[in-house]
Scaffold this motif. Structure first.
Motif, PDB file in Angstrom:
ATOM      1  N   ARG A 101       5.395   4.583 -22.284  1.00  0.00           N
ATOM      2  CA  ARG A 101       5.615   4.381 -23.719  1.00  0.00           C
ATOM      3  C   ARG A 101       5.558   2.901 -24.074  1.00  0.00           C
ATOM      4  NH1 ARG A 101       5.225   8.800 -22.936  1.00  0.00           N
ATOM      5  NH2 ARG A 101       3.106   8.070 -23.381  1.00  0.00           N
ATOM      6  N   ALA A 102       6.075   2.059 -23.199  1.00  0.00           N
ATOM      7  CA  ALA A 102       6.027   0.617 -23.456  1.00  0.00           C
ATOM      8  C   ALA A 102       4.582   0.152 -23.571  1.00  0.00           C
ATOM      9  CB  ALA A 102       6.755  -0.139 -22.348  1.00  0.00           C
ATOM     10  N   LYS A 103       3.739   0.588 -22.651  1.00  0.00           N
ATOM     11  CA  LYS A 103       2.316   0.229 -22.708  1.00  0.00           C
ATOM     12  C   LYS A 103       1.692   0.698 -24.018  1.00  0.00           C
ATOM     13  CE  LYS A 103       1.353   0.411 -17.711  1.00  0.00           C
ATOM     14  NZ  LYS A 103       0.541   1.090 -16.672  1.00  0.00           N
ATOM     15  N   GLU A 104       2.005   1.917 -24.406  1.00  0.00           N
ATOM     16  CA  GLU A 104       1.433   2.493 -25.622  1.00  0.00           C
ATOM     17  C   GLU A 104       1.849   1.706 -26.860  1.00  0.00           C
ATOM     18  OE1 GLU A 104       1.452   6.772 -28.052  1.00  0.00           O
ATOM     19  OE2 GLU A 104       2.413   6.598 -26.091  1.00  0.00           O
TER      20      GLU A 104
ATOM     21  N   VAL B 180       2.935  -1.399 -27.020  1.00  0.00           N
ATOM     22  CA  VAL B 180       2.347  -2.738 -26.979  1.00  0.00           C
ATOM     23  C   VAL B 180       0.899  -2.687 -27.468  1.00  0.00           C
ATOM     24  CG1 VAL B 180       1.536  -4.581 -25.432  1.00  0.00           C
ATOM     25  CG2 VAL B 180       3.851  -3.674 -25.194  1.00  0.00           C
ATOM     26  N   GLU B 181       0.162  -1.700 -27.023  1.00  0.00           N
ATOM     27  CA  GLU B 181      -1.243  -1.586 -27.411  1.00  0.00           C
ATOM     28  C   GLU B 181      -1.407  -1.340 -28.904  1.00  0.00           C
ATOM     29  OE1 GLU B 181      -3.029   1.376 -24.978  1.00  0.00           O
ATOM     30  OE2 GLU B 181      -2.995   0.136 -23.147  1.00  0.00           O
ATOM     31  N   VAL B 182      -0.612  -0.442 -29.461  1.00  0.00           N
ATOM     32  CA  VAL B 182      -0.739  -0.163 -30.893  1.00  0.00           C
ATOM     33  C   VAL B 182      -0.253  -1.354 -31.711  1.00  0.00           C
ATOM     34  CG1 VAL B 182       1.511   0.969 -31.234  1.00  0.00           C
ATOM     35  CG2 VAL B 182      -0.411   1.588 -32.682  1.00  0.00           C
ATOM     36  N   SER B 183       0.725  -2.092 -31.211  1.00  0.00           N
ATOM     37  CA  SER B 183       1.195  -3.286 -31.912  1.00  0.00           C
ATOM     38  C   SER B 183       0.077  -4.306 -32.029  1.00  0.00           C
ATOM     39  CB  SER B 183       2.386  -3.904 -31.175  1.00  0.00           C
ATOM     40  OG  SER B 183       3.496  -3.036 -31.189  1.00  0.00           O
ATOM     41  N   ARG B 184      -0.642  -4.481 -30.937  1.00  0.00           N
ATOM     42  CA  ARG B 184      -1.765  -5.409 -30.970  1.00  0.00           C
ATOM     43  C   ARG B 184      -2.857  -4.919 -31.917  1.00  0.00           C
ATOM     44  NH1 ARG B 184      -6.766  -6.015 -29.847  1.00  0.00           N
ATOM     45  NH2 ARG B 184      -7.637  -7.979 -29.028  1.00  0.00           N
ATOM     46  N   GLU B 185      -3.129  -3.619 -31.873  1.00  0.00           N
ATOM     47  CA  GLU B 185      -4.190  -3.046 -32.693  1.00  0.00           C
ATOM     48  C   GLU B 185      -3.948  -3.261 -34.182  1.00  0.00           C
ATOM     49  OE1 GLU B 185      -4.414   1.047 -31.702  1.00  0.00           O
ATOM     50  OE2 GLU B 185      -5.249   0.714 -29.694  1.00  0.00           O
ATOM     51  N   ILE B 186      -2.703  -3.137 -34.621  1.00  0.00           N
ATOM     52  CA  ILE B 186      -2.424  -3.213 -36.056  1.00  0.00           C
ATOM     53  C   ILE B 186      -2.076  -4.625 -36.516  1.00  0.00           C
ATOM     54  CG2 ILE B 186      -1.714  -0.802 -36.156  1.00  0.00           C
ATOM     55  CD1 ILE B 186       1.171  -1.695 -36.206  1.00  0.00           C
ATOM     56  N   GLY B 187      -1.885  -5.546 -35.570  1.00  0.00           N
ATOM     57  CA  GLY B 187      -1.718  -6.937 -35.960  1.00  0.00           C
ATOM     58  C   GLY B 187      -0.326  -7.514 -35.902  1.00  0.00           C
ATOM     59  N   ILE B 188       0.607  -6.866 -35.225  1.00  0.00           N
ATOM     60  CA  ILE B 188       1.930  -7.455 -35.018  1.00  0.00           C
ATOM     61  C   ILE B 188       1.783  -8.639 -34.069  1.00  0.00           C
ATOM     62  CG2 ILE B 188       4.193  -7.046 -33.941  1.00  0.00           C
ATOM     63  CD1 ILE B 188       4.023  -4.199 -35.108  1.00  0.00           C
ATOM     64  N   LYS B 189       2.453  -9.719 -34.352  1.00  0.00           N
ATOM     65  CA  LYS B 189       2.255 -10.957 -33.596  1.00  0.00           C
ATOM     66  C   LYS B 189       3.192 -11.115 -32.398  1.00  0.00           C
ATOM     67  CE  LYS B 189      -1.137 -12.385 -36.026  1.00  0.00           C
ATOM     68  NZ  LYS B 189      -2.494 -12.352 -35.408  1.00  0.00           N
ATOM     69  N   VAL B 190       4.406 -10.586 -32.495  1.00  0.00           N
ATOM     70  CA  VAL B 190       5.369 -10.706 -31.398  1.00  0.00           C
ATOM     71  C   VAL B 190       6.092  -9.381 -31.226  1.00  0.00           C
ATOM     72  CG1 VAL B 190       7.358 -11.950 -30.446  1.00  0.00           C
ATOM     73  CG2 VAL B 190       5.761 -13.146 -31.976  1.00  0.00           C
ATOM     74  N   ILE B 191       6.183  -8.917 -29.991  1.00  0.00           N
ATOM     75  CA  ILE B 191       7.002  -7.744 -29.703  1.00  0.00           C
ATOM     76  C   ILE B 191       7.897  -8.065 -28.516  1.00  0.00           C
ATOM     77  CG2 ILE B 191       5.197  -6.668 -28.271  1.00  0.00           C
ATOM     78  CD1 ILE B 191       6.309  -3.939 -29.385  1.00  0.00           C
ATOM     79  N   THR B 192       9.184  -7.852 -28.691  1.00  0.00           N
ATOM     80  CA  THR B 192      10.159  -8.091 -27.631  1.00  0.00           C
ATOM     81  C   THR B 192      10.708  -6.756 -27.153  1.00  0.00           C
ATOM     82  OG1 THR B 192      10.817 -10.271 -28.456  1.00  0.00           O
ATOM     83  CG2 THR B 192      12.396  -9.129 -27.062  1.00  0.00           C
TER      84      THR B 192
ATOM     85  N   TRP C 104      13.559   7.198 -25.620  1.00  0.00           N
ATOM     86  CA  TRP C 104      12.440   6.277 -25.466  1.00  0.00           C
ATOM     87  C   TRP C 104      11.186   6.918 -24.868  1.00  0.00           C
ATOM     88  CZ3 TRP C 104      10.145   2.415 -27.408  1.00  0.00           C
ATOM     89  CH2 TRP C 104       9.159   1.725 -26.683  1.00  0.00           C
ATOM     90  N   PRO C 105      11.266   7.739 -23.817  1.00  0.00           N
ATOM     91  CA  PRO C 105      10.029   8.314 -23.263  1.00  0.00           C
ATOM     92  C   PRO C 105       9.267   9.212 -24.239  1.00  0.00           C
ATOM     93  CG  PRO C 105      11.791   8.428 -21.649  1.00  0.00           C
ATOM     94  CD  PRO C 105      12.427   8.038 -22.955  1.00  0.00           C
ATOM     95  N   ASP C 106       9.931   9.638 -25.321  1.00  0.00           N
ATOM     96  CA  ASP C 106       9.277  10.473 -26.333  1.00  0.00           C
ATOM     97  C   ASP C 106       8.868   9.668 -27.568  1.00  0.00           C
ATOM     98  OD1 ASP C 106       9.445  12.871 -24.905  1.00  0.00           O
ATOM     99  OD2 ASP C 106      11.502  13.224 -25.585  1.00  0.00           O
ATOM    100  N   PHE C 107       9.144   8.376 -27.576  1.00  0.00           N
ATOM    101  CA  PHE C 107       8.853   7.534 -28.739  1.00  0.00           C
ATOM    102  C   PHE C 107       7.416   7.027 -28.629  1.00  0.00           C
ATOM    103  CE2 PHE C 107       9.043   3.605 -31.297  1.00  0.00           C
ATOM    104  CZ  PHE C 107       9.638   4.082 -32.450  1.00  0.00           C
ATOM    105  N   ASN C 108       6.493   7.740 -29.247  1.00  0.00           N
ATOM    106  CA  ASN C 108       5.079   7.404 -29.108  1.00  0.00           C
ATOM    107  C   ASN C 108       4.580   6.602 -30.311  1.00  0.00           C
ATOM    108  OD1 ASN C 108       4.583   9.256 -31.207  1.00  0.00           O
ATOM    109  ND2 ASN C 108       4.298  10.930 -29.753  1.00  0.00           N
ATOM    110  N   ARG C 109       3.287   6.365 -30.356  1.00  0.00           N
ATOM    111  CA  ARG C 109       2.698   5.548 -31.418  1.00  0.00           C
ATOM    112  C   ARG C 109       2.926   6.133 -32.801  1.00  0.00           C
ATOM    113  NH1 ARG C 109      -2.849   4.027 -31.093  1.00  0.00           N
ATOM    114  NH2 ARG C 109      -2.477   3.703 -28.872  1.00  0.00           N
ATOM    115  N   PHE C 110       3.000   7.443 -32.907  1.00  0.00           N
ATOM    116  CA  PHE C 110       3.191   8.072 -34.208  1.00  0.00           C
ATOM    117  C   PHE C 110       4.598   7.802 -34.745  1.00  0.00           C
ATOM    118  CE2 PHE C 110       0.076  10.636 -31.830  1.00  0.00           C
ATOM    119  CZ  PHE C 110      -1.022  10.424 -32.640  1.00  0.00           C
TER     120      PHE C 110
END
Length: 251
Positions: free
Chosen positions: A44-47, A49-61, A216-222
């Motif tokens: 889920r963390a990988k997912e 992070v990837e969607v954050s980059r795709e939509i334009g978020i600049k920092v994710i902690t 958290w393991p169920d918290f997906n991009r949607f």
């Protein structure tokens, strides 16, 4: 980058911080060992992070491992450190490909030497990436961060590098582990717990919070996109009144 308006988004937070909670409970519900929950949590963390980059978020902690987590059974700590090491070793090339810079905050000297070495290697190898920052909070505690900052600041005052009457919020922030990062605009916590758990205590002063019962393991991009839609419905006033911001927008 995906069109954020197509996703129903028009106002993104600059910095999103996530308390990734619920791995153990997810595994227990499925009658699986805790390690299964942690492995799914990494997916889920990988997912996210990837969607954050795709939509334009600049920092994710990502709150990866807290200072208090060192109190867990040694067997579980060893597994978590190995999972972290495996993630770093397997993901650093992908981070470079996506132009994502990795940094880490926390009392990193407490990490096992092999994990620390790999972490520093990935930080170095992604140092020139500019599209997004992925910040891992590892061996991190907000109180510990503030105490560390106070000690360093006191030493600088003693050495005459700064005068005590010059200290303000901006100066103090430069002594925190998050130096150089914007404060989080949006803090997400999964699993339904209503607490900060010693996470970004100073930096979260004006953050918007989003609590979801989803583990958290169920918290997906949607679910992440839905959380961001909730964020854009919030009105952030920073102590001012709505009319002041509306007046500013008209100018």
């Amino acid at each position: 980058m995906k069109n954020i308006r197509t996703l129903g988004l028009y106002k993104l937070p600059l910095h999103v911080a996530i308390i990734m909670d619920g791995n153990g409970r997810w595994a227990k519900k499925k009658e699986l060992p805790r390690i299964a929950g942690h492995r799914e949590g990494i997916k889920r963390a990988k997912e996210i992070v990837e969607v954050s980059r795709e939509i334009g978020i600049k920092v994710i902690t990502l709150y990866t491992f807290s200072y208090e987590n060192w109190q867990r059974p040694q067997e579980e700590i060893a597994v978590l450190m190995q999972l972290l090491k495996n993630y770093l070793e397997g993901e650093w090339e992908n981070l470079v490909k996506q132009d994502i810079r990795l940094i880490a905050i926390g009392d990193l000297k407490l990490l096992p030497p092999d994990t620390y070495e790999v972490l520093q290697k990935v930080i170095k190898n992604t140092a020139k990436c500019q599209t997004m920052i992925l910040n891992l909070a590892i061996s991190y505690g907000g109180r510990q961060e503030i105490i560390h900052a106070v000690k360093v600041l006191i030493e600088n005052v003693k050495q005459g590098n700064i005068k005590s009457d010059e200290i303000n919020e901006v100066i103090f922030s430069q002594y925190l582990w998050t130096k150089g990062l914007p404060d989080p605009d949006f803090i997400i916590r999964t699993s339904g717990e209503f607490r900060l758990s010693n996470f970004l205590l100073w930096q979260s002063a004006y953050a918007e919070f989003y609590i979801t019962p989803i583990l958290w393991p169920d918290f997906n991009r949607f679910q992440f996109i839905e959380a961001l839609k909730e964020y854009q419905r919030r009105e952030r006033r920073f102590g001012k009144i709505s009319e002041q911001f509306r007046e500013k927008d008209r100018k």
